[in-house]
Design a protein around this motif. Structure first.
Motif, PDB file in Angstrom:
ATOM      1  N   ASP A  57      27.877  45.403  46.817  1.00 12.70           N
ATOM      2  CA  ASP A  57      27.741  46.154  45.560  1.00 12.70           C
ATOM      3  C   ASP A  57      27.251  45.254  44.427  1.00 12.70           C
ATOM      4  O   ASP A  57      27.366  45.610  43.257  1.00 12.70           O
ATOM      5  CB  ASP A  57      29.057  46.839  45.192  1.00 12.70           C
ATOM      6  CG  ASP A  57      30.170  45.853  44.891  1.00 12.70           C
ATOM      7  OD1 ASP A  57      29.945  44.634  45.040  1.00 12.70           O
ATOM      8  OD2 ASP A  57      31.261  46.284  44.517  1.00 12.70           O
ATOM      9  N   GLY A  58      26.705  44.119  44.773  1.00 11.62           N
ATOM     10  CA  GLY A  58      26.176  43.227  43.750  1.00 11.62           C
ATOM     11  C   GLY A  58      27.028  41.988  43.570  1.00 11.62           C
ATOM     12  O   GLY A  58      26.656  41.063  42.864  1.00 11.62           O
ATOM     13  N   SER A  59      28.166  41.950  44.264  1.00  9.98           N
ATOM     14  CA  SER A  59      29.076  40.822  44.105  1.00  9.98           C
ATOM     15  C   SER A  59      28.692  39.663  45.020  1.00  9.98           C
ATOM     16  O   SER A  59      29.240  38.582  44.914  1.00  9.98           O
ATOM     17  CB  SER A  59      30.502  41.256  44.434  1.00  9.98           C
ATOM     18  OG  SER A  59      30.584  41.629  45.795  1.00  9.98           O
ATOM     19  N   GLN A 177      19.187  49.813  38.281  1.00  4.92           N
ATOM     20  CA  GLN A 177      20.161  48.988  38.986  1.00  4.92           C
ATOM     21  C   GLN A 177      21.560  49.564  38.823  1.00  4.92           C
ATOM     22  O   GLN A 177      22.370  49.553  39.736  1.00  4.92           O
ATOM     23  CB  GLN A 177      20.103  47.566  38.422  1.00  4.92           C
ATOM     24  CG  GLN A 177      21.129  46.630  38.989  1.00  4.92           C
ATOM     25  CD  GLN A 177      20.966  46.478  40.481  1.00  4.92           C
ATOM     26  OE1 GLN A 177      19.871  46.376  40.989  1.00  4.92           O
ATOM     27  NE2 GLN A 177      22.068  46.490  41.207  1.00  4.92           N
ATOM     28  N   VAL A 178      21.828  50.067  37.645  1.00  5.58           N
ATOM     29  CA  VAL A 178      23.152  50.595  37.357  1.00  5.58           C
ATOM     30  C   VAL A 178      23.513  51.697  38.345  1.00  5.58           C
ATOM     31  O   VAL A 178      24.605  51.745  38.891  1.00  5.58           O
ATOM     32  CB  VAL A 178      23.175  51.121  35.911  1.00  5.58           C
ATOM     33  CG1 VAL A 178      24.380  52.007  35.680  1.00  5.58           C
ATOM     34  CG2 VAL A 178      23.171  49.958  34.948  1.00  5.58           C
ATOM     35  N   THR A 181      24.282  50.318  41.823  1.00 12.23           N
ATOM     36  CA  THR A 181      25.596  49.684  41.887  1.00 12.23           C
ATOM     37  C   THR A 181      26.709  50.718  41.946  1.00 12.23           C
ATOM     38  O   THR A 181      27.636  50.594  42.744  1.00 12.23           O
ATOM     39  CB  THR A 181      25.805  48.756  40.672  1.00 12.23           C
ATOM     40  OG1 THR A 181      24.739  47.812  40.663  1.00 12.23           O
ATOM     41  CG2 THR A 181      27.114  48.020  40.749  1.00 12.23           C
ATOM     42  N   THR A 182      26.623  51.760  41.133  1.00 12.83           N
ATOM     43  CA  THR A 182      27.708  52.738  41.136  1.00 12.83           C
ATOM     44  C   THR A 182      27.722  53.530  42.444  1.00 12.83           C
ATOM     45  O   THR A 182      28.786  53.885  42.937  1.00 12.83           O
ATOM     46  CB  THR A 182      27.629  53.699  39.923  1.00 12.83           C
ATOM     47  OG1 THR A 182      26.358  54.327  39.924  1.00 12.83           O
ATOM     48  CG2 THR A 182      27.841  52.971  38.629  1.00 12.83           C
ATOM     49  N   GLN A 185      29.426  51.247  44.945  1.00  8.48           N
ATOM     50  CA  GLN A 185      30.870  51.216  44.682  1.00  8.48           C
ATOM     51  C   GLN A 185      31.516  52.493  45.184  1.00  8.48           C
ATOM     52  O   GLN A 185      32.595  52.463  45.767  1.00  8.48           O
ATOM     53  CB  GLN A 185      31.131  51.097  43.179  1.00  8.48           C
ATOM     54  CG  GLN A 185      30.913  49.709  42.629  1.00  8.48           C
ATOM     55  CD  GLN A 185      30.993  49.697  41.113  1.00  8.48           C
ATOM     56  OE1 GLN A 185      31.222  50.735  40.487  1.00  8.48           O
ATOM     57  NE2 GLN A 185      30.799  48.539  40.529  1.00  8.48           N
TER      58      GLN A 185
ATOM     59  N   SER B  84      32.050  53.409  37.946  1.00  6.18           N
ATOM     60  CA  SER B  84      31.650  52.797  36.684  1.00  6.18           C
ATOM     61  C   SER B  84      30.717  53.716  35.920  1.00  6.18           C
ATOM     62  O   SER B  84      29.931  54.441  36.524  1.00  6.18           O
ATOM     63  CB  SER B  84      30.907  51.482  36.939  1.00  6.18           C
ATOM     64  OG  SER B  84      31.478  50.763  37.973  1.00  6.18           O
ATOM     65  N   ILE B  86      27.965  53.542  32.733  1.00  2.00           N
ATOM     66  CA  ILE B  86      27.205  52.640  31.869  1.00  2.00           C
ATOM     67  C   ILE B  86      26.467  53.476  30.827  1.00  2.00           C
ATOM     68  O   ILE B  86      25.825  54.463  31.160  1.00  2.00           O
ATOM     69  CB  ILE B  86      26.142  51.860  32.689  1.00  2.00           C
ATOM     70  CG1 ILE B  86      26.721  51.329  33.997  1.00  2.00           C
ATOM     71  CG2 ILE B  86      25.487  50.785  31.840  1.00  2.00           C
ATOM     72  CD1 ILE B  86      27.625  50.167  33.887  1.00  2.00           C
ATOM     73  N   VAL B 137      21.796  47.143  28.856  1.00  2.00           N
ATOM     74  CA  VAL B 137      22.740  47.104  29.980  1.00  2.00           C
ATOM     75  C   VAL B 137      22.908  45.672  30.459  1.00  2.00           C
ATOM     76  O   VAL B 137      22.094  44.805  30.165  1.00  2.00           O
ATOM     77  CB  VAL B 137      22.260  47.992  31.156  1.00  2.00           C
ATOM     78  CG1 VAL B 137      22.268  49.451  30.766  1.00  2.00           C
ATOM     79  CG2 VAL B 137      20.890  47.572  31.652  1.00  2.00           C
ATOM     80  N   PRO B 140      22.542  42.492  36.868  1.00  2.00           N
ATOM     81  CA  PRO B 140      23.401  42.691  38.055  1.00  2.00           C
ATOM     82  C   PRO B 140      24.509  41.646  38.197  1.00  2.00           C
ATOM     83  O   PRO B 140      25.640  41.993  38.554  1.00  2.00           O
ATOM     84  CB  PRO B 140      22.404  42.592  39.216  1.00  2.00           C
ATOM     85  CG  PRO B 140      21.101  43.040  38.643  1.00  2.00           C
ATOM     86  CD  PRO B 140      21.111  42.557  37.219  1.00  2.00           C
ATOM     87  N   LEU B 143      27.201  42.436  35.699  1.00  2.00           N
ATOM     88  CA  LEU B 143      27.931  43.636  36.110  1.00  2.00           C
ATOM     89  C   LEU B 143      28.899  43.295  37.251  1.00  2.00           C
ATOM     90  O   LEU B 143      30.036  43.778  37.288  1.00  2.00           O
ATOM     91  CB  LEU B 143      26.932  44.711  36.547  1.00  2.00           C
ATOM     92  CG  LEU B 143      27.411  46.160  36.533  1.00  2.00           C
ATOM     93  CD1 LEU B 143      27.925  46.563  35.170  1.00  2.00           C
ATOM     94  CD2 LEU B 143      26.281  47.096  36.973  1.00  2.00           C
ATOM     95  N   ALA B 144      28.451  42.434  38.170  1.00  2.00           N
ATOM     96  CA  ALA B 144      29.318  42.008  39.273  1.00  2.00           C
ATOM     97  C   ALA B 144      30.530  41.258  38.718  1.00  2.00           C
ATOM     98  O   ALA B 144      31.663  41.452  39.175  1.00  2.00           O
ATOM     99  CB  ALA B 144      28.539  41.124  40.251  1.00  2.00           C
ATOM    100  N   GLN B 147      32.924  43.630  37.250  1.00  2.00           N
ATOM    101  CA  GLN B 147      33.618  44.335  38.327  1.00  2.00           C
ATOM    102  C   GLN B 147      34.752  43.474  38.900  1.00  2.00           C
ATOM    103  O   GLN B 147      35.841  43.970  39.168  1.00  2.00           O
ATOM    104  CB  GLN B 147      32.616  44.709  39.428  1.00  2.00           C
ATOM    105  CG  GLN B 147      33.181  45.614  40.509  1.00  2.00           C
ATOM    106  CD  GLN B 147      33.730  46.910  39.938  1.00  2.00           C
ATOM    107  OE1 GLN B 147      33.028  47.602  39.203  1.00  2.00           O
ATOM    108  NE2 GLN B 147      34.976  47.227  40.230  1.00  2.00           N
ATOM    109  N   ARG B 148      34.497  42.178  39.070  1.00  2.00           N
ATOM    110  CA  ARG B 148      35.549  41.277  39.564  1.00  2.00           C
ATOM    111  C   ARG B 148      36.704  41.232  38.561  1.00  2.00           C
ATOM    112  O   ARG B 148      37.866  41.200  38.923  1.00  2.00           O
ATOM    113  CB  ARG B 148      35.008  39.864  39.783  1.00  2.00           C
ATOM    114  CG  ARG B 148      33.973  39.715  40.892  1.00  2.00           C
ATOM    115  CD  ARG B 148      34.576  39.834  42.284  1.00  2.00           C
ATOM    116  NE  ARG B 148      34.726  41.230  42.686  1.00  2.00           N
ATOM    117  CZ  ARG B 148      33.742  41.974  43.171  1.00  2.00           C
ATOM    118  NH1 ARG B 148      32.574  41.478  43.354  1.00  2.00           N
ATOM    119  NH2 ARG B 148      33.953  43.229  43.496  1.00  2.00           N
TER     120      ARG B 148
END
Lengths: 257, 247
Positions: A57-59, A177-178, A181-182, A185, B84, B86, B137, B140, B143-144, B147-148
């Motif tokens: 998810d981008g992490s 991108q948003v 990602t959602t 998730q 999420s 945004i 925004v 990435p 945003l990651a 999220q963490r």
């Protein structure tokens, strides 16, 4: 070793799989159910024994979203790839990764390789889930015997992976991108809810996790509910597990191992 | 955000060591490291049942208050939709998702918003919302990182909400390892067994999913064991929750 169809039969089976996946994408579908069908197709169609889909998810840490097996030991093999393994390499290189003999990959993946060998696998393959210029995950294929995957299988697997990417990113037009990602998730959260519902059913029905998943899936189909909705309702204690467990459990969802 | 791993390590130590202060400290760390102006944390049990926990400034507090009063906005949506939300620019006339909230929010200095649900599957404890005084925004990687941070806030709030404040049991001993319990930086979220065990505890104790996960977490903390290991025991049916084991 698996007994996948060959020749014209295989062509037909592959076409049928794509038609079924395309059908799923037209209606209001459940992403986990869609991916569970897809990994099931992989073990039926290809000379592989276990298949799984992992998403990032981008992490930078891929997580399992669907697996052809609910066997804990095998699921752990997918999970270890948060840190290392064919899936992570595939995500980073954005290209297919194939290791025909895991015995030779101890240095490459010191944790993953011994784990996979201990679980009875000798070759692993990963193909990227691509969306335009982005890689959002990987389709993992594990086989009990050493050796390359036939080129035709690899190409078909990539085509399935491309369909999977489209299926995960449900919105017709991914604008940013948003949104990607959602969506990712959302798919990962759905998987968590399904794990919780499996736990409830396993405890109440004294089932193993494979049986729990089968009963969940069968009840969702029979009552025409989305898998994730049913799972959420069980985890929230809105749907009694007895309702789901009331019907005999067939282990038809269990794949080859 | 060029050092996501370092950021995760900082989050981990906050959850382990900051006790009841952890949620606030986590958000402050985000405000230092990410291009965001302010933030608020709201504990929620339903879309219309919420309690503001903390806000970094008056604007953040105002944004939270507005949307819960109007019963619409990105926070309500993030909680309800479990994902999420945004907002690149709340003053953009194309922003038609929440007309009443948008109209009110335009009167504040906030322009962009990032709202993250504090959740793991069906376990939801609230939302974390950030605002920025410029439109745009996050990239990435940012945003990651956010999220963490939300994962970290989730775990710390889960402990606090059940009354199992970390400090009550004393900070668990941990040596050189930054995260001896594998609590954090998303780690527990990667283990299917943690969620399977949560489901089994739901059934064993007839409690909600958030209570079940909090009990699992409390048990692991009390016995100074990794949560994944305790979850494995539960799934393997070597550990059963009866309501007495961690009292």
């Amino acid at each position: 070793m698996s007994s996948e169809p060959v020749g014209p039969k295989r062509e037909a089976a592959l076409s049928a799989a794509f038609v079924r996946l395309a059908d799923t994408l037209v209606a209001d579908y459940d992403v986990i159910e869609f991916l569970s069908g897809l990994v099931g197709d992989c073990v039926t169609l290809f000379a592989v024994d276990t298949a799984g889909v992992l998403l990032d998810d981008g992490s930078g840490a891929p997580r399992v979203v669907a697996s052809s097996t609910e066997d804990t030991r095998l699921v752990e093999l997918f999970e270890v790839q948060v840190a290392e393994g064919p899936c992570l390499d595939c995500l980073r290189s954005r290209a297919p990764v194939t290791v025909a003999e895991l015995d030779d990959a101890y240095d490459r993946w010191p944790r993953f390789s011994p784990g996979a060998l201990a679980a009875g696998f000798h070759a692993v393959h990963a193909v990227p889930l691509r969306l335009r210029n982005q890689t959002v995950g990987a389709l993992n294929l594990f086989t009990a015997t050493s050796g390359e995957l036939p080129t035709a299988d690899l190409h078909a697997a990539q085509a399935l992976a491309d369909v999977a990417a489209i299926g995960i990113l449900q919105e017709r037009a991914i604008r940013s991108q948003v949104t990607v990602t959602t969506q990712l998730q959302g798919a990962l959260q759905s998987r968590i809810v399904i794990e919780q519902a499996k736990g409830v059913l396993a405890d109440r029905g004294n089932l193993d996790m494979t049986e729990a998943f089968s009963s969940l899936r069968q009840h969702a189909r029979r009552t025409n509910q989305r898998l994730s909705d049913l799972a959420a309702s069980i985890a929230a204690r809105t749907t009694s597990p007895e309702v789901v467990l009331g019907t005999p459990i067939r282990r038809d969802d269990e794949t080859k191992r | 955000m060029d050092d996501l791993r370092g950021f995760e390590t900082s989050l981990t130590s906050l959850v382990l060591d900051a006790g009841p202060e952890a949620p606030r400290r986590i958000v402050e760390l985000c405000l230092e490291r990410l291009p965001l102006t302010g933030a608020g944390i709201t504990v929620m049990s339903a879309a219309d049942h919420q309690q503001p926990l903390w806000a970094s400034d008056a604007v953040a507090a105002r944004i939270d208050e507005l949307q819960f009063r109007l019963a619409e906005g990105p926070c309500v949506e993030a909680f309800t939709m479990r994902r999420s939300v945004i907002v690149a620019d709340i003053t953009d006339t194309h922003e038609t998702r929440w007309p009443m909230f948008a109209a009110a929010a335009r009167e504040t200095p906030a322009r962009a918003m990032v709202v993250l649900p504090l959740q793991a599957g069906s376990v939801r404890v609230g939302i974390l919302d950030f605002y920025r005084d410029q439109p745009g925004v996050l990239d990435p990687a940012e945003l990651a990182a956010a999220q963490r941070a939300a994962d970290a806030a989730f775990w710390s709030l889960l402990g606090l909400r059940r009354g199992h404040v970390l400090d009550e049991h004393g900070a668990p001993t941990h040596g050189d390892s930054a995260d001896p319990h594998g609590w954090l930086a998303g780690a527990p979220l990667e283990h299917a067994e943690v969620y399977q065990a949560t489901g089994m505890i739901i059934s064993q104790l007839d409690v909600s999913a958030d209570t079940a996960l909090a009990r699992l977490r409390a048990h692991a903390f009390l016995h100074d064991r990794p949560i994944g290991e305790v979850a494995h025991e539960v799934v393997a049916r070597r550990l059963r929750f009866s309501g007495q084991e961690d009292r």
